[in-house]
Design a protein around this motif. Structure first.
Motif, mmCIF file in Angstrom:
data_model
loop_
_atom_site.group_PDB
_atom_site.id
_atom_site.type_symbol
_atom_site.label_atom_id
_atom_site.label_comp_id
_atom_site.label_asym_id
_atom_site.label_seq_id
_atom_site.Cartn_x
_atom_site.Cartn_y
_atom_site.Cartn_z
ATOM 1 N N SER A 237 13.008 -65.147 -11.187
ATOM 2 C CA SER A 237 12.148 -64.960 -12.195
ATOM 3 C C SER A 237 12.877 -64.285 -13.405
ATOM 4 C CB SER A 237 11.024 -64.184 -11.697
ATOM 5 O OG SER A 237 11.319 -62.905 -11.597
ATOM 6 N N GLU B 223 15.351 -53.600 -14.399
ATOM 7 C CA GLU B 223 16.193 -54.261 -12.899
ATOM 8 C C GLU B 223 17.598 -54.387 -13.464
ATOM 9 O OE1 GLU B 223 12.631 -56.753 -10.804
ATOM 10 O OE2 GLU B 223 13.452 -57.537 -12.856
ATOM 11 N N LEU C 285 3.393 -58.679 -16.970
ATOM 12 C CA LEU C 285 4.526 -58.693 -16.269
ATOM 13 C C LEU C 285 4.344 -59.156 -15.025
ATOM 14 C CD1 LEU C 285 7.672 -57.928 -15.755
ATOM 15 C CD2 LEU C 285 6.965 -55.586 -15.154
ATOM 16 N N LYS C 286 3.255 -58.920 -14.386
ATOM 17 C CA LYS C 286 2.845 -59.344 -13.067
ATOM 18 C C LYS C 286 2.894 -60.980 -13.071
ATOM 19 C CE LYS C 286 -0.219 -58.641 -9.267
ATOM 20 N NZ LYS C 286 -1.797 -58.592 -8.969
ATOM 21 N N LYS D 286 6.405 -62.442 -13.435
ATOM 22 C CA LYS D 286 7.304 -62.221 -12.343
ATOM 23 C C LYS D 286 7.197 -63.304 -11.433
ATOM 24 C CE LYS D 286 10.269 -59.293 -11.718
ATOM 25 N NZ LYS D 286 11.577 -59.517 -12.108
ATOM 26 N N GLN D 287 5.664 -64.055 -11.327
ATOM 27 C CA GLN D 287 5.306 -65.009 -10.630
ATOM 28 C C GLN D 287 6.004 -66.445 -10.939
ATOM 29 O OE1 GLN D 287 1.298 -64.133 -10.277
ATOM 30 N NE2 GLN D 287 1.532 -62.693 -8.774
ATOM 31 N N THR E 150 19.169 -63.695 -16.462
ATOM 32 C CA THR E 150 18.734 -63.133 -15.241
ATOM 33 C C THR E 150 19.245 -62.188 -14.547
ATOM 34 O OG1 THR E 150 19.430 -65.149 -14.038
ATOM 35 C CG2 THR E 150 17.232 -65.356 -14.973
ATOM 36 N N VAL F 97 10.917 -57.480 -21.021
ATOM 37 C CA VAL F 97 11.501 -58.516 -20.329
ATOM 38 C C VAL F 97 12.751 -59.049 -20.971
ATOM 39 C CG1 VAL F 97 9.739 -59.155 -18.773
ATOM 40 C CG2 VAL F 97 9.737 -60.002 -20.897
ATOM 41 N N ALA G 39 14.149 -61.068 -15.399
ATOM 42 C CA ALA G 39 14.196 -59.485 -14.914
ATOM 43 C C ALA G 39 13.691 -58.787 -15.999
ATOM 44 C CB ALA G 39 15.775 -59.544 -14.870
ATOM 45 N N THR G 40 13.403 -57.539 -15.617
ATOM 46 C CA THR G 40 13.063 -56.566 -16.550
ATOM 47 C C THR G 40 14.233 -55.757 -17.071
ATOM 48 O OG1 THR G 40 12.779 -55.018 -14.962
ATOM 49 C CG2 THR G 40 10.720 -56.124 -15.507
#
Ligand code: G3P
Ligand code: CA
Length: 239
Positions: free
Chosen positions: A89, A95, A69-70, A73-74, A18, A46, A91-92
């Motif tokens: 969450s 990011e 992805l949405k 991320k939650q 992360t 991811v 990470a991509t």
């Protein structure tokens, strides 16, 4: 110079792979960071080791590839590590590339076994190019087909052959597999002086995983290792 990598960021100090794990890793005496990439259902990269989410949040069954992805991320994966990281969450790759300083070498491991992610090599290529990371990355994989695909797209980016099993003469495999190999990444248990010397005689670097004790690290340095992956970057007192 020895190239030492924090494995999945600093995974003892923050949830592995992360953003906080990457930030913690940067506080140590490291030259590089290793991380693992996979694709979501909507083909976003991811950073996660397992193909399933269960180890990080039991409420979410199934595979990374089942979620957008949405949705991903939650999902709180931080609280499975500790309360302090509640809400963190996955990470991509984007990011993480945003926050890594220029002096850090990145090892992107493409996770592609047993689930094969169609197009992951192109996705990694695009992401590295967007962030101008081509000169400070090694791309590795246990899936050597993925490495082949990646090298066809990126002949100038170094690639590392990952091995899990105790192979006979992995240096010969590297030589004849048809790829232009930069480095060999064997399991540390099988890494001895002969393996390192044979690899070096053919021009390959050797980066074993995962070396967590200082005594083993020092032994590998004595054998002439080029660097190691470690869950314990405090062992990197000798460079
Ligand atoms: O890249 C070295 C190491 O990370 C390979 O094993 O299972 O930890 O991804 P694994
Ligand atoms: Ca890995």
């Amino acid at each position: 110079m020895v190239l030492n990598f924090a494995h999945r960021g600093s995974l003892t100090e923050a949830p592995e792979n992360t953003l906080p794990a990457m930030q913690k890793a940067l506080d140590h005496n490291i030259r590089g960071i290793e991380l693992d990439v996979q694709l979501t259902r909507d083909n976003k990269l991811v950073v996660i080791h397992d193909q399933e989410l269960a180890r990080f949040n039991k409420m979410f069954p199934g595979y990374v590839k089942d979620y957008t992805l949405k949705e991903i991320k939650q999902i709180d994966i931080g609280s499975s590590f500790s309360e302090e990281f509640t809400g963190v969450s996955l990470a991509t790759l984007d990011e993480i590339l945003e926050i890594l300083p220029e002096n850090i070498l990145l090892n992107v491991e493409i996770k592609n076994i047993p689930i094969v992610y169609k197009g992951i090599e192109q996705a990694v290529t695009d992401c590295l190019k967007n962030h101008k990371f081509e000169d400070r990355v090694i791309v590795s994989s246990f899936d050597h087909e993925a490495l082949k695909n990646f090298q066809e797209l990126n002949p100038d980016i170094p690639i590392g052959l990952l091995f899990y099993y105790r192979l006979l003469k992995p240096w010969e495999y590297a030589r004849y597999c048809g790829l232009d190999i930069y480095s060999i990444h064997p399991m540390q248990n099988w890494t001895d002086r002969k393996l390192i010397e044979e690899c070096h005689s053919l021009g390959y670097k050797v980066f074993p995983y995962t070396v967590n004790s200082e005594s083993r690290y020092e032994q590998l340095l004595d054998y002439g290792v080029d660097g190691v992956f470690s869950n314990n970057p405090d062992i990197f007192t000798k460079l």
